[in-house]
Design an enzyme around this catalytic site. Structure first.
Site, PDB file in Angstrom:
ATOM      1  N   HIS A  98       2.625   3.700  -8.832  1.00 28.66           N
ATOM      2  CA  HIS A  98       2.477   2.278  -9.153  1.00 28.66           C
ATOM      3  C   HIS A  98       3.731   1.748  -9.853  1.00 28.66           C
ATOM      4  CE1 HIS A  98      -1.524   2.544  -7.783  1.00 28.66           C
ATOM      5  NE2 HIS A  98      -2.047   3.117  -8.848  1.00 28.66           N
TER       6      HIS A  98
ATOM      7  N   LEU B 242      12.140 -20.014  -4.840  1.00 25.17           N
ATOM      8  CA  LEU B 242      11.087 -19.156  -4.289  1.00 25.17           C
ATOM      9  C   LEU B 242       9.810 -19.221  -5.121  1.00 25.17           C
ATOM     10  CD1 LEU B 242      10.313 -16.601  -2.375  1.00 25.17           C
ATOM     11  CD2 LEU B 242      10.976 -15.245  -4.361  1.00 25.17           C
TER      12      LEU B 242
ATOM     13  N   ASP C 173       0.823  -1.206   0.000  1.00 25.47           N
ATOM     14  CA  ASP C 173       0.000   0.000   0.000  1.00 25.47           C
ATOM     15  C   ASP C 173       0.860   1.260   0.000  1.00 25.47           C
ATOM     16  OD1 ASP C 173      -2.384   1.300  -0.037  1.00 25.47           O
ATOM     17  OD2 ASP C 173      -2.899   0.899   2.058  1.00 25.47           O
TER      18      ASP C 173
HETATM   19  C1  V07 Z   1       1.512  -3.873  -9.728  1.00 20.22           C
HETATM   20  C2  V07 Z   1       3.201  -2.520  -8.463  1.00 20.22           C
HETATM   21  C3  V07 Z   1       3.349  -2.922  -7.021  1.00 20.22           C
HETATM   22  C4  V07 Z   1       2.536  -2.069  -6.105  1.00 20.22           C
HETATM   23  C5  V07 Z   1       1.075  -2.369  -6.114  1.00 20.22           C
HETATM   24  C6  V07 Z   1       0.230  -1.913  -7.300  1.00 20.22           C
HETATM   25  C7  V07 Z   1       0.923  -1.716  -8.604  1.00 20.22           C
HETATM   26  C8  V07 Z   1       4.061  -6.261 -10.193  1.00 20.22           C
HETATM   27  C9  V07 Z   1       3.010  -6.863 -10.865  1.00 20.22           C
HETATM   28  C10 V07 Z   1       3.015  -8.174 -11.501  1.00 20.22           C
HETATM   29  C11 V07 Z   1       1.876  -8.958 -11.524  1.00 20.22           C
HETATM   30  C12 V07 Z   1       1.892 -10.214 -12.115  1.00 20.22           C
HETATM   31  C13 V07 Z   1       3.042 -10.680 -12.671  1.00 20.22           C
HETATM   32  C14 V07 Z   1       4.192  -9.929 -12.660  1.00 20.22           C
HETATM   33  C15 V07 Z   1       4.173  -8.672 -12.072  1.00 20.22           C
HETATM   34  C16 V07 Z   1       1.934  -5.991 -10.740  1.00 20.22           C
HETATM   35  C17 V07 Z   1      -0.160  -5.097 -10.933  1.00 20.22           C
HETATM   36  C18 V07 Z   1       0.213  -3.984 -10.213  1.00 20.22           C
HETATM   37  C19 V07 Z   1      -1.553  -5.221 -11.453  1.00 20.22           C
HETATM   38  F1  V07 Z   1       3.077 -11.901 -13.248  1.00 20.22           F
HETATM   39  N1  V07 Z   1       3.668  -5.097  -9.717  1.00 20.22           N
HETATM   40  N2  V07 Z   1       2.378  -4.900 -10.033  1.00 20.22           N
HETATM   41  N3  V07 Z   1       0.689  -6.103 -11.204  1.00 20.22           N
HETATM   42  N4  V07 Z   1       1.885  -2.754  -8.992  1.00 20.22           N
END
Ligand code: V07
Length: 264
Positions: free
Chosen positions: A55, A149, A38
């Site tokens: 983000h 992991l 968050d």
């Molecule tokens: C997202 C970055 C981290 C903070 C929270 C919201 C934004 C990594 C992924 C991701 C998801 C699946 C995957 C590889 C990477 C991600 C979303 C948002 C929707 F296989 N960060 N991140 N996906 N944020």
């Protein structure tokens, strides 16, 4: 890497995260860490940047923390990336978020493969945009045989939704005569949840000062240690993760092997 300064007996001692890591490795580590990431929007607002910049910065933190968790020897890392509630955000923000898995994997999947990380998802993946689905499925396929992991992303995940889906499936199998109602147990329900192949989280971290679960892993967190920090997710780093792990180990030591169940 960051050093933490501690004043002790008039002497200033600096402890490198690597020293802390090695020390922590001599004790029981939390096998499964789950994180509610968050504070990305707030991080951006503080800098007069658009929310999506937060983000994007948060995504960089995901890489850094995944790398470090793997190095420490954490077995499973679950990250709450997108909740079922997040669809209510402005369309432009949702569209940006749905590009992040692709961007993350485009730059980081080779390293994940090399580091023997297995990528998993929990959540309703089928309802994601086609381009996002393609990217995450490819990552899961390409890392399926890795046994290091487990990097488990909660994507389009909601815990009540997960429980309702499990109950529906169980009810259907009862109706079809595949199972009888009196065999429904905690173990059985566990096997219908999206976490059926994972251990329960040992440690939950939520950043950014909010102190609630927001529909995250309600069933699975029954015995989990919680750790909250005011640090915003883009500012979260290796030293913060070590703070959380050390706090977990201190509490674990206090139990003296009794393990959490003595609530009375
Ligand atoms: C997202 C970055 C981290 C903070 C929270 C919201 C934004 C990594 C992924 C991701 C998801 C699946 C995957 C590889 C990477 C991600 C979303 C948002 C929707 F296989 N960060 N991140 N996906 N944020």
């Amino acid at each position: 890497m960051l050093k933490r300064l501690i004043r002790k007996n008039e002497k200033t001692i600096s402890i490198h995260v690597n020293d802390r890591k090695e020390k922590a490795q001599q004790e029981q580590l939390p096998g499964h860490i789950a994180i509610i990431m968050d504070g990305n929007g707030r991080w951006a607002k503080k800098r007069s940047l658009p929310r999506v910049a937060g983000h994007h910065e948060g995504m960089k933190t995901v890489k850094k923390i995944t790398r470090f968790a793997n190095e420490v020897g954490i077995k499973t890392l679950t990250l709450y990336a997108f909740s079922t509630e997040n669809w209510k955000r402005p369309k432009i923000e949702v569209e940006f978020l749905m590009r992040l898995p692709e961007e993350f994997l485009a730059t980081y999947l080779p390293e994940l493969i090399e580091q023997n990380v297995q990528v998993q998802m929990m959540g309703n993946i089928e309802l994601l945009p086609e381009h996002t689905k393609r990217a995450v499925k490819r990552a899961m396929e390409q890392t399926a045989s890795n046994d290091g992991l487990i990097l488990n992303f909660a994507l389009n995940y909601g815990s009540r939704d997960e429980i309702v889906q499990a109950v529906q499936k169980i009810a259907q199998e009862v109706q079809e005569g595949k199972i009888s109602a009196d065999t429904i147990s905690e173990d059985l329900l566990n096997n219908y949840l999206m976490t059926k192949n994972l251990t329960e989280p040992d440690l939950l971290i939520r950043t950014s000062g909010e102190v609630r679960l927001s529909n995250f892993m309600l069933w699975q967190l029954a015995y989990t240690e919680f750790w909250f920090t005011d640090t915003l997710w883009p500012d979260f780093d290796e030293a913060c993760l070590m703070d959380a792990i050390e706090s977990y180990q201190k509490r674990n030591r206090r139990y003296g092997g009794l393990k959490g169940e003595e609530v009375n």
